[in-house]
Design a protein around this motif. Structure first.
Motif, PDB file in Angstrom:
ATOM      1  N   GLU A  89      39.462  45.702  43.735  1.00 46.30           N
ATOM      2  CA  GLU A  89      39.069  45.366  45.101  1.00 46.30           C
ATOM      3  C   GLU A  89      37.929  44.352  45.110  1.00 46.30           C
ATOM      4  O   GLU A  89      37.919  43.412  45.914  1.00 46.30           O
ATOM      5  CB  GLU A  89      38.657  46.622  45.859  1.00 46.30           C
ATOM      6  N   ILE A  92      39.536  40.743  43.459  1.00 52.17           N
ATOM      7  CA  ILE A  92      40.590  39.993  44.153  1.00 52.17           C
ATOM      8  C   ILE A  92      40.774  40.417  45.609  1.00 52.17           C
ATOM      9  O   ILE A  92      41.651  39.907  46.299  1.00 52.17           O
ATOM     10  CB  ILE A  92      41.948  40.089  43.410  1.00 52.17           C
ATOM     11  N   GLY A  93      39.961  41.359  46.074  1.00 53.16           N
ATOM     12  CA  GLY A  93      40.022  41.740  47.482  1.00 53.16           C
ATOM     13  C   GLY A  93      41.219  42.580  47.860  1.00 53.16           C
ATOM     14  O   GLY A  93      41.536  42.717  49.048  1.00 53.16           O
ATOM     15  N   PRO A 134      47.837  40.825  49.608  1.00 51.66           N
ATOM     16  CA  PRO A 134      46.936  39.740  50.005  1.00 51.66           C
ATOM     17  C   PRO A 134      45.715  39.727  49.099  1.00 51.66           C
ATOM     18  O   PRO A 134      45.194  40.790  48.736  1.00 51.66           O
ATOM     19  CB  PRO A 134      46.558  40.114  51.446  1.00 51.66           C
ATOM     20  N   VAL A 135      45.269  38.554  48.702  1.00 51.81           N
ATOM     21  CA  VAL A 135      44.131  38.475  47.784  1.00 51.81           C
ATOM     22  C   VAL A 135      43.043  37.570  48.351  1.00 51.81           C
ATOM     23  O   VAL A 135      43.314  36.624  49.075  1.00 51.81           O
ATOM     24  CB  VAL A 135      44.566  37.967  46.388  1.00 51.81           C
ATOM     25  N   ALA A 136      41.822  37.895  47.985  1.00 56.36           N
ATOM     26  CA  ALA A 136      40.646  37.093  48.346  1.00 56.36           C
ATOM     27  C   ALA A 136      39.713  37.140  47.144  1.00 56.36           C
ATOM     28  O   ALA A 136      38.803  37.980  47.089  1.00 56.36           O
ATOM     29  CB  ALA A 136      39.975  37.652  49.601  1.00 56.36           C
ATOM     30  N   PRO A 137      39.946  36.271  46.151  1.00 60.93           N
ATOM     31  CA  PRO A 137      39.163  36.325  44.909  1.00 60.93           C
ATOM     32  C   PRO A 137      37.670  36.106  45.160  1.00 60.93           C
ATOM     33  O   PRO A 137      37.280  35.306  46.014  1.00 60.93           O
ATOM     34  CB  PRO A 137      39.754  35.181  44.075  1.00 60.93           C
ATOM     35  N   ASN A 138      36.826  36.841  44.385  1.00 58.40           N
ATOM     36  CA  ASN A 138      35.389  36.634  44.489  1.00 58.40           C
ATOM     37  C   ASN A 138      34.945  35.555  43.505  1.00 58.40           C
ATOM     38  O   ASN A 138      35.768  34.872  42.889  1.00 58.40           O
ATOM     39  CB  ASN A 138      34.629  37.954  44.284  1.00 58.40           C
ATOM     40  N   GLU A 143      41.347  32.012  39.996  1.00 57.20           N
ATOM     41  CA  GLU A 143      42.628  32.072  40.697  1.00 57.20           C
ATOM     42  C   GLU A 143      43.371  33.344  40.327  1.00 57.20           C
ATOM     43  O   GLU A 143      43.109  33.970  39.298  1.00 57.20           O
ATOM     44  CB  GLU A 143      43.503  30.849  40.374  1.00 57.20           C
TER      45      GLU A 143
END
Length: 210
Positions: A89, A92-93, A134-138, A143
Motif C-alpha cells: 500500500e 504502489i498505493g 489502481p496504482v499510485a507509486p510513491n 514505475e
C-alpha cells in the motif's frame, strides 16, 4: 496464451502453493526481516505478475532494480504477511484486502547487503487478485510493470548478464522485458514460483550467494 490457459496456470499455482513447504532461513531469529508481495492477475487473456522498478536512490543496494513491492518489518507489523500488505500500500498505493487471496509463501531468501552483517530474511507472499489494481507509486518506485508469466516461462527469453562483485565478474541468469532487466533475488523468487506451476523440481542454476 488464451484466457482459459491462464486461468488454469493460476489454478495450478494456487493448488501447488497450498501444498508447498517453503524453506526458512535457519538463522532467522537473529536476522533482520522483510517481506514482499507477488501479485498475480489474469487480464488481456494472460496471467501477469506485478513488479516494480525501484527509484534510483543513493545508498539503496537495490536502487533502480526490478523487484516486488515490499520492505522491512516494522514494530507495528504483526508478522511478515502484515508487512507485505503494508509495504504494498505504501509503495504502489494498492491495498490488499480480504477479497484478495493469499495463495501461500515462497522460500525465504537471504539478502546480504554490506551493512547487514546478520543478513536480511525476505519472505515472499503470493497473492491472487481478481479486481482492478489502481496504482499510485510513491517516491521509492519509478514505475509499476505487469510482466506476462508466459514471457518468463519461455526458455528462449532467458539470458545471462555479467555482474561485478568486488574484483570478480560473474555470469548471472536474467530476463530482459521491455528494456528492464529481471535478475537476482526477484528472479530467484520467480524461478521457485514457475517451478511450482510447471511441476518441476526446484531449479539450481548458476546462482552464487549474495
Amino acid at each position: 496464451m488464451n484466457f482459459h490457459v491462464s486461468v488454469a496456470l493460476l489454478q495450478l499455482a494456487e493448488d501447488r502453493l497450498a501444498r508447498h513447504r517453503a524453506r526458512r532461513q535457519w538463522l532467522r531469529p537473529v536476522m533482520q526481516r522483510a517481506a514482499v508481495a507477488i501479485i498475480l492477475k489474469v487480464f488481456d487473456g494472460e496471467l501477469h505478475v506485478l513488479m516494480i522498478r525501484r527509484a534510483e536512490r543513493a545508498g539503496d543496494p537495490w536502487s533502480g532494480q526490478m523487484a516486488f513491492p515490499g520492505g522491512r518489518l516494522e514494530a507495528k507489523d504483526a508478522n511478515g504477511f502484515a508487512c507485505a500488505c503494508r509495504e504494498t500500500e505504501e509503495e504502489i498505493g494498492f491495498s490488499l484486502g480480504s477479497e484478495d487471496a493469499c495463495l501461500g509463501r515462497l522460500s525465504e531468501l537471504n539478502a546480504r547487503a554490506r551493512r547487514l552483517a546478520r543478513g536480511l530474511a525476505i519472505t515472499p507472499f503470493v497473492f491472487r487478485v481478481d479486481r482492478d489494481v489502481p496504482v499510485a507509486p510513491n517516491h521509492e518506485v519509478a514505475e509499476v510493470v505487469w510482466v506476462p508469466l508466459e514471457f518468463l516461462l519461455d526458455p528462449d527469453n532467458r539470458s545471462s548478464m555479467r555482474w561485478k562483485r568486488g574484483r570478480m565478474m560473474l555470469d548471472m541468469p536474467c530476463y530482459v522485458f521491455g528494456g528492464r532487466r529481471i535478475w537476482g533475488l526477484s528472479l530467484k523468487m520467480l524461478d521457485e514460483l514457475m517451478d511450482l506451476i510447471e511441476g518441476r523440481n526446484p531449479r539450481r542454476p548458476d546462482w552464487r550467494r549474495y
